[in-house]
Structures are given as structure tokens and as C-alpha cells.
Scaffold this motif. Structure first.
Motif, PDB file in Angstrom:
ATOM      1  N   GLN A   9       0.744  -1.367  -0.322  1.00  0.00           N
ATOM      2  CA  GLN A   9       0.439   0.167  -0.221  1.00  0.00           C
ATOM      3  C   GLN A   9       0.466   1.318   0.030  1.00  0.00           C
ATOM      4  N   ARG A  70      -6.805   1.015   6.946  1.00  0.00           N
ATOM      5  CA  ARG A  70      -6.896   0.490   5.164  1.00  0.00           C
ATOM      6  C   ARG A  70      -7.043  -1.016   5.076  1.00  0.00           C
ATOM      7  N   LEU A  73      -8.689  -0.832   2.141  1.00  0.00           N
ATOM      8  CA  LEU A  73      -8.173  -1.123  -0.388  1.00  0.00           C
ATOM      9  C   LEU A  73      -8.183  -2.696  -0.490  1.00  0.00           C
ATOM     10  N   GLU A  79     -10.430   3.549  -4.662  1.00  0.00           N
ATOM     11  CA  GLU A  79      -9.686   4.180  -3.681  1.00  0.00           C
ATOM     12  C   GLU A  79     -10.558   4.736  -2.189  1.00  0.00           C
ATOM     13  N   TRP A  81     -10.871   5.066   1.470  1.00  0.00           N
ATOM     14  CA  TRP A  81     -10.040   5.953   3.129  1.00  0.00           C
ATOM     15  C   TRP A  81     -10.970   4.865   4.072  1.00  0.00           C
TER      16      TRP A  81
END
Length: 173
Positions: A9, A70, A73, A79, A81
């Protein structure tokens, strides 16, 4: 149990938890595993202590919260969060400063707007030092901050020779 790393990530430039240029930060690396979990790896420094030789509880909260946040993700195309709505921790053991620490997190519930996750801070011997859980709002990075993220501010750091291809984690189920 060994798990293959399927991806890495992004890190930012100055974030306290993942900022690669923040000399006082944790400079954590985040990996996506083949089982859908996220693992953060970092080595606490003297600047991160509370009692001598021990990681400060607030810093433990920061890394655990970020890792759980996270986890979303790894499970979506967009995308989005996680922005913390609620977070709690249970301290089981002190976290020493003199070893690499791993934080493992996963989603446990998800809907269109939010998700819940859990995670643990794992010591070098495989024991659980701290457990955490939280509820997070899903948000696009562009909605979280007014600042524009440029490639220099937010990027996946290319793995180096020291980066693992798999991680050995204790079975927690």
C-alpha cells in the motif's frame, strides 16, 4: 502460518504513521496479504517511548487505527479510505522498542458507507500485545483533505531487498 504478500500500500511523505520523510514518525510499511488482511511493519524508536523501553500507548493506538482503517483498500475497486468514527483498544502486554513490530488488521463488516474492522499488534515472539477494533466511514482521499495529493506526497514505495515476499503470522482464529 505463512501468507504471501500480494501488494504494497502507498506511503505518504509526512504522515506520522506512514510518512517516509517524517524523521519522528513510524515510517510503517503496509502489505496486502493473500488472505485479505493488511499487515503494517515498523520498528519503534526511542522518540516513540512512554516508560523507558516501552512504546507509548497513544502511538500504539495510531498504528493500530491506521492499519485497521487501511483494511478497506484491500477489498474494493474504488480508492476509498477509512476515516475513524469509533475506536477502542485492549492492552495485553507492553510493546518493546527494540524489535520490529507487526500490526495485522481485517474487515469484519462492511456496507456501502462504512465498515468495521479489528486488528492486533503482534510482538516478535508471535504473541498479541494489543487488540483493537473500530468503525470507519469510507471516503475518497480527495474528500478527506483540502490539500492536493501529488505523486511526491502519496505513492507506493518500491520494495527494497529487505522487503519480504511472505510473512509468518500467528493463527488468531
Amino acid at each position: 502460518m505463512k501468507h504471501a504478500i500480494k501488494g504494497r500500500q502507498p506511503n505518504s511523505r509526512m504522515c506520522f504513521v506512514c510518512g517516509m520523510d517524517n524523521r519522528y514518525g513510524l515510517q510503517s510499511r503496509f502489505y496486502e496479504l493473500d488472505n485479505g488482511e493488511i499487515v503494517a511493519c515498523f520498528r519503534p524508536a526511542d522518540e516513540h517511548q512512554s516508560y523507558p523501553g516501552r512504546l507509548h500507548g497513544g502511538i500504539a493506538a495510531a498504528i493500530l487505527d491506521e492499519t485497521i482503517g487501511r483494511a478497506v483498500l484491500n477489498h474494493q475497486e474504488d480508492e476509498l479510505w477509512g476515516v475513524t468514527l469509533e475506536f477502542s483498544m485492549k492492552f495485553r502486554k507492553p510493546v518493546p522498542l527494540d524489535q520490529e513490530i507487526r500490526v495485522v488488521a481485517r474487515l469484519v463488516e462492511e456496507n456501502k458507507r462504512s465498515f468495521c474492522g479489528t486488528g492486533e499488534i503482534i510482538l516478535a515472539d508471535g504473541s498479541v500485545a494489543i487488540e483493537g477494533s473500530g468503525r470507519y466511514l469510507k471516503m475518497a482521499l480527495s474528500k478527506i483533505t483540502d490539500a492536493e495529493f501529488k505523486e511526491e506526497e502519496w505513492r507506493v514505495v518500491e520494495p527494497g531487498d529487505a522487503d519480504p515476499t511472505e510473512l509468518d503470522l500467528p493463527d488468531r482464529r
